[in-house]
Scaffold this motif. Structure first.
Motif, PDB file in Angstrom:
ATOM      1  N   SER A   1       0.827  -1.182  -0.059  1.00 30.33           N
ATOM      2  CA  SER A   1       0.012   0.001   0.010  1.00 30.33           C
ATOM      3  C   SER A   1       0.889   1.228   0.034  1.00 30.33           C
ATOM      4  O   SER A   1       0.331   2.400   0.177  1.00 30.33           O
ATOM      5  N   GLY A   2       2.202   1.260  -0.272  1.00 27.88           N
ATOM      6  CA  GLY A   2       3.113   2.521  -0.284  1.00 27.88           C
ATOM      7  C   GLY A   2       2.530   3.366  -1.374  1.00 27.88           C
ATOM      8  O   GLY A   2       1.958   2.987  -2.446  1.00 27.88           O
ATOM      9  N   HIS A   3       2.741   4.734  -1.003  1.00 26.59           N
ATOM     10  CA  HIS A   3       2.145   5.768  -2.302  1.00 26.59           C
ATOM     11  C   HIS A   3       2.694   5.488  -3.730  1.00 26.59           C
ATOM     12  O   HIS A   3       2.233   5.744  -4.570  1.00 26.59           O
ATOM     13  N   LEU A   4       4.021   5.008  -3.580  1.00 24.42           N
ATOM     14  CA  LEU A   4       4.806   4.878  -4.772  1.00 24.42           C
ATOM     15  C   LEU A   4       4.725   3.668  -5.590  1.00 24.42           C
ATOM     16  O   LEU A   4       4.588   2.596  -4.424  1.00 24.42           O
ATOM     17  N   ASP A   5       4.772   3.503  -6.593  1.00 25.17           N
ATOM     18  CA  ASP A   5       4.672   2.231  -7.387  1.00 25.17           C
ATOM     19  C   ASP A   5       5.936   1.270  -6.859  1.00 25.17           C
ATOM     20  O   ASP A   5       5.976   0.193  -6.634  1.00 25.17           O
ATOM     21  N   THR A   6       7.158   2.044  -7.106  1.00 25.42           N
ATOM     22  CA  THR A   6       8.448   1.352  -6.485  1.00 25.42           C
ATOM     23  C   THR A   6       9.220   2.364  -5.669  1.00 25.42           C
ATOM     24  O   THR A   6       9.203   3.574  -5.781  1.00 25.42           O
ATOM     25  N   TYR A   7      10.175   1.846  -4.892  1.00 26.90           N
ATOM     26  CA  TYR A   7      11.116   2.553  -4.239  1.00 26.90           C
ATOM     27  C   TYR A   7      12.463   1.686  -4.329  1.00 26.90           C
ATOM     28  O   TYR A   7      12.665   0.938  -4.697  1.00 26.90           O
ATOM     29  N   LYS A   8      13.595   2.876  -4.321  1.00 31.13           N
ATOM     30  CA  LYS A   8      14.808   2.425  -4.618  1.00 31.13           C
ATOM     31  C   LYS A   8      15.363   1.592  -3.359  1.00 31.13           C
ATOM     32  O   LYS A   8      16.345   0.641  -3.371  1.00 31.13           O
ATOM     33  N   ALA A   9      14.763   1.814  -2.253  1.00 33.46           N
ATOM     34  CA  ALA A   9      15.291   1.113  -1.000  1.00 33.46           C
ATOM     35  C   ALA A   9      14.184   0.793   0.057  1.00 33.46           C
ATOM     36  O   ALA A   9      13.118   1.666  -0.021  1.00 33.46           O
ATOM     37  N   ILE A  10      13.830  -0.129   0.618  1.00 29.19           N
ATOM     38  CA  ILE A  10      12.790  -0.424   1.559  1.00 29.19           C
ATOM     39  C   ILE A  10      13.614  -1.089   2.727  1.00 29.19           C
ATOM     40  O   ILE A  10      14.282  -2.159   2.891  1.00 29.19           O
ATOM     41  N   ILE A  11      13.508  -0.161   4.025  1.00 28.95           N
ATOM     42  CA  ILE A  11      13.955  -0.608   5.096  1.00 28.95           C
ATOM     43  C   ILE A  11      13.026  -0.828   6.029  1.00 28.95           C
ATOM     44  O   ILE A  11      11.923  -0.252   6.233  1.00 28.95           O
ATOM     45  N   ASN A  12      12.787  -2.410   6.874  1.00 32.72           N
ATOM     46  CA  ASN A  12      11.878  -2.298   7.708  1.00 32.72           C
ATOM     47  C   ASN A  12      12.539  -2.670   9.156  1.00 32.72           C
ATOM     48  O   ASN A  12      13.662  -3.386   9.102  1.00 32.72           O
ATOM     49  N   LEU A  13      11.908  -1.789  10.094  1.00 28.47           N
ATOM     50  CA  LEU A  13      12.472  -2.065  11.626  1.00 28.47           C
ATOM     51  C   LEU A  13      11.804  -3.378  12.189  1.00 28.47           C
ATOM     52  O   LEU A  13      12.557  -3.580  13.247  1.00 28.47           O
ATOM     53  N   LYS A  14      10.925  -3.935  11.833  1.00 30.92           N
ATOM     54  CA  LYS A  14      10.505  -5.061  12.528  1.00 30.92           C
ATOM     55  C   LYS A  14      11.350  -6.346  12.010  1.00 30.92           C
ATOM     56  O   LYS A  14      11.659  -6.450  11.079  1.00 30.92           O
ATOM     57  N   LYS A  15      11.783  -7.211  13.042  1.00 30.12           N
ATOM     58  CA  LYS A  15      12.662  -8.342  12.783  1.00 30.12           C
ATOM     59  C   LYS A  15      11.805  -9.544  12.180  1.00 30.12           C
ATOM     60  O   LYS A  15      10.595  -9.518  12.176  1.00 30.12           O
ATOM     61  N   VAL A  16      12.384 -10.282  11.305  1.00 30.79           N
ATOM     62  CA  VAL A  16      11.766 -11.123  10.354  1.00 30.79           C
ATOM     63  C   VAL A  16      10.951 -12.220  11.371  1.00 30.79           C
ATOM     64  O   VAL A  16      10.240 -13.017  11.066  1.00 30.79           O
ATOM     65  N   ASN A  17      11.759 -12.587  12.555  1.00 30.93           N
ATOM     66  CA  ASN A  17      10.940 -13.524  13.274  1.00 30.93           C
ATOM     67  C   ASN A  17       9.641 -13.238  13.649  1.00 30.93           C
ATOM     68  O   ASN A  17       8.580 -14.237  14.107  1.00 30.93           O
ATOM     69  N   ASP A  18       9.206 -12.247  13.653  1.00 30.76           N
ATOM     70  CA  ASP A  18       7.721 -11.963  13.885  1.00 30.76           C
ATOM     71  C   ASP A  18       6.722 -11.715  12.702  1.00 30.76           C
ATOM     72  O   ASP A  18       5.574 -11.459  12.689  1.00 30.76           O
ATOM     73  N   TYR A  19       7.346 -11.841  11.475  1.00 26.37           N
ATOM     74  CA  TYR A  19       6.476 -11.940  10.307  1.00 26.37           C
ATOM     75  C   TYR A  19       5.448 -13.197  10.378  1.00 26.37           C
ATOM     76  O   TYR A  19       5.919 -14.254  10.780  1.00 26.37           O
ATOM     77  N   ARG A  20       4.268 -12.826  10.075  1.00 24.44           N
ATOM     78  CA  ARG A  20       3.113 -14.078   9.960  1.00 24.44           C
ATOM     79  C   ARG A  20       3.423 -14.813   8.792  1.00 24.44           C
ATOM     80  O   ARG A  20       3.139 -16.126   8.929  1.00 24.44           O
ATOM     81  N   ARG A  21       3.720 -14.110   7.668  1.00 25.73           N
ATOM     82  CA  ARG A  21       4.050 -15.025   6.533  1.00 25.73           C
ATOM     83  C   ARG A  21       5.207 -14.439   5.971  1.00 25.73           C
ATOM     84  O   ARG A  21       5.269 -13.491   5.182  1.00 25.73           O
ATOM     85  N   ILE A  22       6.363 -15.097   6.208  1.00 21.04           N
ATOM     86  CA  ILE A  22       7.536 -14.518   5.645  1.00 21.04           C
ATOM     87  C   ILE A  22       7.642 -14.450   4.233  1.00 21.04           C
ATOM     88  O   ILE A  22       8.209 -13.173   3.603  1.00 21.04           O
ATOM     89  N   ASN A  23       7.598 -15.373   3.516  1.00 23.43           N
ATOM     90  CA  ASN A  23       7.754 -15.443   2.055  1.00 23.43           C
ATOM     91  C   ASN A  23       6.690 -14.264   1.268  1.00 23.43           C
ATOM     92  O   ASN A  23       7.271 -13.722   0.717  1.00 23.43           O
ATOM     93  N   LYS A  24       5.549 -14.236   2.006  1.00 22.14           N
ATOM     94  CA  LYS A  24       4.725 -13.371   1.324  1.00 22.14           C
ATOM     95  C   LYS A  24       5.077 -12.056   1.556  1.00 22.14           C
ATOM     96  O   LYS A  24       5.049 -11.059   0.607  1.00 22.14           O
ATOM     97  N   PHE A  25       5.648 -11.629   2.557  1.00 19.49           N
ATOM     98  CA  PHE A  25       6.170 -10.213   3.020  1.00 19.49           C
ATOM     99  C   PHE A  25       7.536 -10.062   2.033  1.00 19.49           C
ATOM    100  O   PHE A  25       7.505  -9.060   1.551  1.00 19.49           O
ATOM    101  N   PHE A  26       8.457 -11.024   1.933  1.00 13.32           N
ATOM    102  CA  PHE A  26       9.639 -10.817   1.047  1.00 13.32           C
ATOM    103  C   PHE A  26       9.048 -10.559  -0.486  1.00 13.32           C
ATOM    104  O   PHE A  26       9.663  -9.725  -1.155  1.00 13.32           O
ATOM    105  N   GLU A  27       7.938 -11.236  -0.850  1.00 17.76           N
ATOM    106  CA  GLU A  27       7.288 -11.078  -2.244  1.00 17.76           C
ATOM    107  C   GLU A  27       6.737  -9.957  -2.450  1.00 17.76           C
ATOM    108  O   GLU A  27       6.861  -9.283  -3.455  1.00 17.76           O
TER     109      GLU A  27
END
Length: 386
Positions: free
Chosen positions: A83-109
Motif C-alpha cells: 500500500s505504499g504511495h509510490l509504485d516502486t522505491y529504490k530502498a525499503i527498510i523494515n525495522l520489525k524483525k523477520v522472526n515476527d512476520y506472520r507470512r515470511i515469504n509473502k512479505f518478501f514477495e
C-alpha cells in the motif's frame, strides 16, 4: 514543482512536524535546511528503535538515495508494503524483525514487488545460534538447557509440522519464530533477492538484499525429513532424487551463494557450508541420507554404480566434454569417487570421465571392477569422503 506521490511513511518523525510539505513536494524542492532535518529525524527513528550501530550500518546504504525513494516502515504485514504511495522505491527498510512476520515469504514477495531490479531491502533477524546463546546465558544450568529445548520444540519444530502448525499460529500468530541463517537467506533467494552484505549487530543479523529477479513462488520447500531434489539425469532430463534431509530448509537456493563465498574444498564439497545441520553431518558420515535413492534405482532414474546426480549449479562447473558424456548415461547411487578418492574438482572430473569412457566400452565389466575397488576402499581401508 509539485509531487503528490511523495511517501509520507518514509519520514516517520519529520512528516509529523512538516506534514504539509511532506504531502506536497519532493525532496528536490525542499529547502536544504529541511532536508538535513529530515535526514536527522530518519536517523533518530532508526537509532531509537535499533541503536546507533545498526543505524550507522543501515544509513550507510541509503545515504546516496533521494529521500522520497526510501521507504522506512515497522510492520509485519505484507499489505502495508504493497500500500505504499509510490509504485516502486529504490530502498525499503523494515525495522520489525523477520522472526515476527506472520507470512515470511509473502512479505518478501511484497517487498520484491515494490522494488525495481537492483533495489535494496534492509532488515534484521535473530538467528538460531544467537538465540540459543541468549537463552543459555539467561538461566543457570540445567534450567537453561531445558528452556532452550522447549523453546526449540515450540518455536522451531511446531510451525514446521503439518499436525501442529495450525495450533502454533493460533497461539502465537507467528511471532518470535526460530529461524536459522540458512532458512532466512534461502527464503530471500527464493523470493528473488541476492545477499550483498550481512552483519551481526547487537545479537541480530542485519542483511542487505538486492532484487535480482521475480520470486520463484516455491510451494514445496524442503521442510520434511524426506526431500526431493532436482538433479540432471540421463539425456539432460531433470529428475527428482530422494534423500533424507541433512540441510536446513531452503538450503537448495544457497548453493551458488556458498560457492561464490567459499568455493570448493577437497573432495568437491563446499567450504564452510553452514547449511548442514548437526544431525545431517551424522547422516552423511554413514551415507544414511542417500538410502532413499534406492527408490530412484527401482523406478529407473538411476543405477547402482555411476556418477553422482548433480544440481544444475554443480553440473555447470564441469567441462563441456564431461557434461555431454554424463548425460549419455543414468547417474548412480555409488559414484566412482570412492574407487579413486579424488580431492580437487579437476581430479573428480578426470575420475568420472575415466569411468564413463570405460563404461561406454564395457558396461557390465566396468561396474563389476569399480564395485570391487569401492568395496575395498570403504570396507577394508575405511575411506570416507572429506
Amino acid at each position: 514543482m509539485i509531487n503528490r506521490n511523495i511517501s509520507v511513511e518514509a519520514y516517520p518523525i519529520w512528516s509529523k512536524k512538516y506534514k504539509v510539505l511532506t504531502s506536497l513536494i519532493s525532496s528536490d524542492t525542499i529547502p536544504y535546511a529541511l532536508r538535513v532535518k529530515s535526514k536527522v529525524a530518519i536517523r533518530g527513528t532508526i537509532a531509537k528503535k535499533l541503536g546507533n550501530k545498526a543505524c550507522d550500518y543501515i544509513t550507510s546504504y541509503i545515504q546516496n538515495y533521494k529521500l522520497f525513494n526510501v521507504r522506512i516502515c515497522n510492520t509485519r504485514k505484507e499489505n502495508d508494503i504493497i500500500s505504499g504511495h509510490l509504485d516502486t522505491y529504490k530502498a525499503i527498510i523494515n525495522l520489525k524483525k523477520v522472526n515476527d512476520y506472520r507470512r515470511i515469504n509473502k512479505f518478501f514477495e511484497a517487498v520484491n514487488e515494490k522494488l525495481p531490479i537492483d533495489g535494496i531491502f534492509i532488515n534484521r533477524v535473530e538467528i538460531y545460534d544467537t538465540r540459543k546463546e541468549r537463552i543459555l546465558k539467561k538461566l543457570p544450568k540445567p534450567l537453561n538447557r531445558i528452556h532452550h529445548f522447549l523453546d526449540y520444540i515450540f518455536h522451531r519444530v511446531m510451525p514446521k509440522l503439518k499436525l501442529t502448525s495450525a495450533l502454533y499460529f493460533n497461539i502465537t500468530d507467528g511471532y518470535d519464530r526460530v529461524l536459522t541463517k540458512t532458512e532466512l537467506l534461502g527464503r530471500l533467494y527464493s523470493c528473488g533477492f541476492d545477499i550483498i552484505d550481512e552483519k551481526i549487530i547487537d545479537e541480530h543479523l542485519y542483511f542487505v538484499a538486492k532484487k535480482r529477479k521475480t520470486p520463484s513462488y516455491d510451494m514445496n520447500p524442503t521442510y520434511g525429513p524426506l526431500i526431493s531434489l532436482r538433479r540432471v539425469g540421463k539425456n539432460g532430463k531433470q529428475i527428482n532424487v530422494y534423500k533424507f534431509r541433512t540441510m536446513y530448509p531452503y538450503s537448495e537456493y544457497l548453493q551458488q551463494y556458498i560457492f561464490e563465498k567459499n568455493n570448493l574444498r577437497k573432495g568437491g564439497k563446499l567450504n564452510g557450508d553452514f547449511r548442514i545441520s548437526n544431525l545431517g553431518k551424522l547422516l552423511r558420515k554413514y551415507w544414511i541420507d542417500e538410502l532413499p535413492m534406492i527408490f530412484n534405482c527401482i523406478i529407473g532414474d538411476m543405477k547402482i554404480i555411476g556418477v553422482r546426480p548433480l544440481s544444475n549449479q554443480y553440473f555447470n562447473l564441469y567441462t563441456k566434454e564431461l557434461r555431454e558424456k554424463r548425460t549419455k548415461f543414468k547417474p548412480g547411487l555409488i559414484p566412482p569417487f570412492y574407487a579413486d578418492m579424488p580431492e580437487t574438482l579437476d581430479e573428480i572430473m578426470e575420475s568420472e570421465l575415466n569411468y564413463l569412457n570405460e563404461y561406454e566400452k564395457n558396461p557390465l565389466l566396468t561396474d563389476i571392477r569399480y564395485t570391487y575397488k569401492i568395496f575395498k576402499n570403504i570396507i577394508v581401508k575405511g575411506k570416507r569422503s572429506l
